[in-house]
Motif scaffolding. Sequence first.
Motif, PDB file in Angstrom:
ATOM      1  N   GLY A  87     -40.066  91.683  80.735  1.00  0.00           N
ATOM      2  CA  GLY A  87     -40.017  91.444  82.165  1.00  0.00           C
ATOM      3  C   GLY A  87     -41.212  92.016  82.893  1.00  0.00           C
ATOM      4  N   ASP A  88     -42.165  92.606  82.167  1.00  0.00           N
ATOM      5  CA  ASP A  88     -43.381  93.164  82.747  1.00  0.00           C
ATOM      6  C   ASP A  88     -44.541  92.271  82.335  1.00  0.00           C
ATOM      7  OD1 ASP A  88     -45.564  94.573  83.580  1.00  0.00           O
ATOM      8  OD2 ASP A  88     -44.962  96.472  82.680  1.00  0.00           O
ATOM      9  N   LEU A  89     -45.157  91.594  83.302  1.00  0.00           N
ATOM     10  CA  LEU A  89     -46.223  90.649  82.977  1.00  0.00           C
ATOM     11  C   LEU A  89     -47.489  91.326  82.467  1.00  0.00           C
ATOM     12  CD1 LEU A  89     -45.902  88.014  85.844  1.00  0.00           C
ATOM     13  CD2 LEU A  89     -44.924  87.985  83.551  1.00  0.00           C
ATOM     14  N   ASN A  90     -47.538  92.651  82.533  1.00  0.00           N
ATOM     15  CA  ASN A  90     -48.676  93.374  81.964  1.00  0.00           C
ATOM     16  C   ASN A  90     -48.486  93.661  80.482  1.00  0.00           C
ATOM     17  OD1 ASN A  90     -50.359  93.748  84.359  1.00  0.00           O
ATOM     18  ND2 ASN A  90     -48.658  94.987  85.112  1.00  0.00           N
ATOM     19  N   ASN A  91     -47.300  93.388  79.960  1.00  0.00           N
ATOM     20  CA  ASN A  91     -47.034  93.591  78.539  1.00  0.00           C
ATOM     21  C   ASN A  91     -47.283  92.298  77.771  1.00  0.00           C
ATOM     22  OD1 ASN A  91     -46.316  96.197  79.071  1.00  0.00           O
ATOM     23  ND2 ASN A  91     -44.114  95.869  78.887  1.00  0.00           N
ATOM     24  N   ALA A  92     -47.686  92.451  76.530  1.00  0.00           N
ATOM     25  CA  ALA A  92     -48.104  91.299  75.727  1.00  0.00           C
ATOM     26  C   ALA A  92     -46.966  90.348  75.389  1.00  0.00           C
ATOM     27  CB  ALA A  92     -48.768  91.785  74.444  1.00  0.00           C
ATOM     28  N   ASP A  93     -45.723  90.765  75.642  1.00  0.00           N
ATOM     29  CA  ASP A  93     -44.615  89.884  75.280  1.00  0.00           C
ATOM     30  C   ASP A  93     -44.133  89.034  76.452  1.00  0.00           C
ATOM     31  OD1 ASP A  93     -43.257  91.594  76.941  1.00  0.00           O
ATOM     32  OD2 ASP A  93     -42.054  92.522  75.376  1.00  0.00           O
ATOM     33  N   SER A  94     -44.814  89.080  77.584  1.00  0.00           N
ATOM     34  CA  SER A  94     -44.326  88.376  78.765  1.00  0.00           C
ATOM     35  C   SER A  94     -45.421  87.567  79.442  1.00  0.00           C
ATOM     36  CB  SER A  94     -43.734  89.372  79.777  1.00  0.00           C
ATOM     37  OG  SER A  94     -42.588  90.006  79.245  1.00  0.00           O
ATOM     38  N   ARG A  95     -45.011  86.444  80.018  1.00  0.00           N
ATOM     39  CA  ARG A  95     -45.919  85.613  80.799  1.00  0.00           C
ATOM     40  C   ARG A  95     -45.075  84.775  81.762  1.00  0.00           C
ATOM     41  NH1 ARG A  95     -45.149  82.638  76.009  1.00  0.00           N
ATOM     42  NH2 ARG A  95     -44.673  80.428  76.398  1.00  0.00           N
ATOM     43  N   ARG A  96     -45.711  84.112  82.711  1.00  0.00           N
ATOM     44  CA  ARG A  96     -44.996  83.249  83.643  1.00  0.00           C
ATOM     45  C   ARG A  96     -45.636  81.865  83.620  1.00  0.00           C
ATOM     46  NH1 ARG A  96     -43.975  86.007  89.126  1.00  0.00           N
ATOM     47  NH2 ARG A  96     -42.859  87.359  87.706  1.00  0.00           N
ATOM     48  N   ASP A  97     -44.863  80.879  83.191  1.00  0.00           N
ATOM     49  CA  ASP A  97     -45.364  79.517  83.027  1.00  0.00           C
ATOM     50  C   ASP A  97     -44.910  78.622  84.173  1.00  0.00           C
ATOM     51  OD1 ASP A  97     -46.406  80.367  80.623  1.00  0.00           O
ATOM     52  OD2 ASP A  97     -44.818  79.453  79.400  1.00  0.00           O
ATOM     53  N   LEU A  98     -45.619  77.502  84.320  1.00  0.00           N
ATOM     54  CA  LEU A  98     -45.219  76.475  85.277  1.00  0.00           C
ATOM     55  C   LEU A  98     -44.466  75.384  84.522  1.00  0.00           C
ATOM     56  CD1 LEU A  98     -45.600  75.733  88.329  1.00  0.00           C
ATOM     57  CD2 LEU A  98     -47.332  74.101  87.527  1.00  0.00           C
ATOM     58  N   LYS A  99     -43.270  75.029  85.020  1.00  0.00           N
ATOM     59  CA  LYS A  99     -42.425  74.067  84.327  1.00  0.00           C
ATOM     60  C   LYS A  99     -41.939  72.980  85.280  1.00  0.00           C
ATOM     61  CE  LYS A  99     -40.701  77.330  80.854  1.00  0.00           C
ATOM     62  NZ  LYS A  99     -39.495  77.904  80.194  1.00  0.00           N
ATOM     63  N   SER A 100     -41.362  71.945  84.695  1.00  0.00           N
ATOM     64  CA  SER A 100     -40.740  70.899  85.498  1.00  0.00           C
ATOM     65  C   SER A 100     -39.530  70.328  84.770  1.00  0.00           C
ATOM     66  CB  SER A 100     -41.731  69.776  85.816  1.00  0.00           C
ATOM     67  OG  SER A 100     -41.992  68.981  84.676  1.00  0.00           O
ATOM     68  N   THR A 101     -38.644  69.761  85.542  1.00  0.00           N
ATOM     69  CA  THR A 101     -37.478  69.056  85.018  1.00  0.00           C
ATOM     70  C   THR A 101     -37.215  67.888  85.954  1.00  0.00           C
ATOM     71  OG1 THR A 101     -35.122  69.242  84.488  1.00  0.00           O
ATOM     72  CG2 THR A 101     -35.922  70.583  86.285  1.00  0.00           C
ATOM     73  N   TYR A 102     -36.454  66.888  85.504  1.00  0.00           N
ATOM     74  CA  TYR A 102     -36.222  65.737  86.372  1.00  0.00           C
ATOM     75  C   TYR A 102     -34.768  65.275  86.289  1.00  0.00           C
ATOM     76  CZ  TYR A 102     -36.673  62.946  82.086  1.00  0.00           C
ATOM     77  OH  TYR A 102     -36.508  62.434  80.824  1.00  0.00           O
ATOM     78  N   SER A 103     -34.382  64.528  87.323  1.00  0.00           N
ATOM     79  CA  SER A 103     -33.032  63.972  87.410  1.00  0.00           C
ATOM     80  C   SER A 103     -33.131  62.488  87.739  1.00  0.00           C
ATOM     81  CB  SER A 103     -32.226  64.686  88.500  1.00  0.00           C
ATOM     82  OG  SER A 103     -30.985  64.036  88.722  1.00  0.00           O
ATOM     83  N   ASP A 104     -32.352  61.671  87.041  1.00  0.00           N
ATOM     84  CA  ASP A 104     -32.294  60.240  87.308  1.00  0.00           C
ATOM     85  C   ASP A 104     -30.992  59.826  87.985  1.00  0.00           C
ATOM     86  OD1 ASP A 104     -34.806  59.626  86.256  1.00  0.00           O
ATOM     87  OD2 ASP A 104     -34.028  59.514  84.213  1.00  0.00           O
ATOM     88  N   ASP A 105     -30.181  60.825  88.393  1.00  0.00           N
ATOM     89  CA  ASP A 105     -28.910  60.512  89.046  1.00  0.00           C
ATOM     90  C   ASP A 105     -28.739  61.315  90.340  1.00  0.00           C
ATOM     91  OD1 ASP A 105     -28.493  63.012  87.975  1.00  0.00           O
ATOM     92  OD2 ASP A 105     -26.993  62.375  86.520  1.00  0.00           O
ATOM     93  N   LEU A 106     -29.843  61.428  91.085  1.00  0.00           N
ATOM     94  CA  LEU A 106     -29.827  62.083  92.394  1.00  0.00           C
ATOM     95  C   LEU A 106     -29.383  63.540  92.326  1.00  0.00           C
ATOM     96  CD1 LEU A 106     -28.399  59.205  94.621  1.00  0.00           C
ATOM     97  CD2 LEU A 106     -30.784  59.839  94.249  1.00  0.00           C
ATOM     98  N   GLY A 107     -29.798  64.230  91.286  1.00  0.00           N
ATOM     99  CA  GLY A 107     -29.575  65.663  91.208  1.00  0.00           C
ATOM    100  C   GLY A 107     -28.297  66.110  90.537  1.00  0.00           C
ATOM    101  N   LEU A 108     -27.527  65.194  89.972  1.00  0.00           N
ATOM    102  CA  LEU A 108     -26.279  65.583  89.321  1.00  0.00           C
ATOM    103  C   LEU A 108     -26.523  66.213  87.952  1.00  0.00           C
ATOM    104  CD1 LEU A 108     -23.938  62.580  90.209  1.00  0.00           C
ATOM    105  CD2 LEU A 108     -24.040  64.847  91.281  1.00  0.00           C
TER     106      LEU A 108
END
Length: 317
Positions: A87-108
């Motif tokens: 949970g510490d981004l200064n440690n070699a085991d952690s990072r923060r990525d940019l992600k995406s997900t999608y919905s084809d049923d109006l968010g259900l």
Amino acid sequence: TKVGFLVAYAQRYITSAGHAEQPMRLRCQRIEYDRDAQTLTKIGSTVTIFQNSRWTLGLGHSAHVALIRLKSGRIVCIFSDEVGVSGDLNNADSRRDLKSTYSDDLGLTWSTPVTLLTATPGAGNDYARILGSREVIYFDDPDSPYYGRWVTTLYGPDGRVRCIYSTNGFVSSCTEGALVTVPVGYEPNEASAALRSDGVIVVSSRSASPTQPTEIDTRVWMTSGDGGATLTWIGEQSGYTGQPAMGAFINLSPDGGEGPYGGLVHGAPASSTTRSDYQIRNVNGATGAFSGGYRPFTTDRYVSYSHLIDIDGEEVL
């Protein structure tokens, strides 16, 4: 007379067990706006889009979540997610990525998230892939060389900002533009973006310099004339000092309105101390300075982040 919306937000829980042990949830809610009654009503149950094992999905910058709707009707959600152990981004085991997900049923229901951009592990918060704004611009002019491109902003590294863009609506990939060179003391934070009538992207951001705390309420102004490939630093804008970061831009009338390049409008709390007082102003699309118009109103709640939505070119929510 009724308009439907989908709202996405990050939610975290803090308990006596320690907030680092509590899962983060990215959730969405359908909302109906009745234009005649001027009311907002929740429709159906809240849906969990994504859940991680870390609490930082909703902390600070990474609370930014963007939703876009493609011509096919598919809804795409873009967000940042911490990957790692400590949970510490200064440690070699952690990072923060940019992600995406999608919905084809109006968010259900939502797809399994994909990683758009991967950060360097252990490089700290400045090198994390953090979504910079809630607005995602779409070039819908067939005569534009960037027709079909979606553009938003990304923070880092070194407290700077860049545009990211995609021709598939961020469903599976995106491209990073060049970092803008920002003078020391004006490091951007909490950006807002809009498209001028001449096809130029304008990005306004709060200055969040750790070296100059007095600049924390100052807004800075950047533009991109090449579809987000590069950003140009314009400078600090007068008239914003004393306002907190949580502002939002929208271009209400790309072909007209007050000031050059259309009716660009900015909404934000009136000051950093009286955030129940909200104001909407017209903005000069070339320089970022206020160009007239002042419509203040008082809310019954403390205002934090804000977002403006154009409803059929007639109303702003």
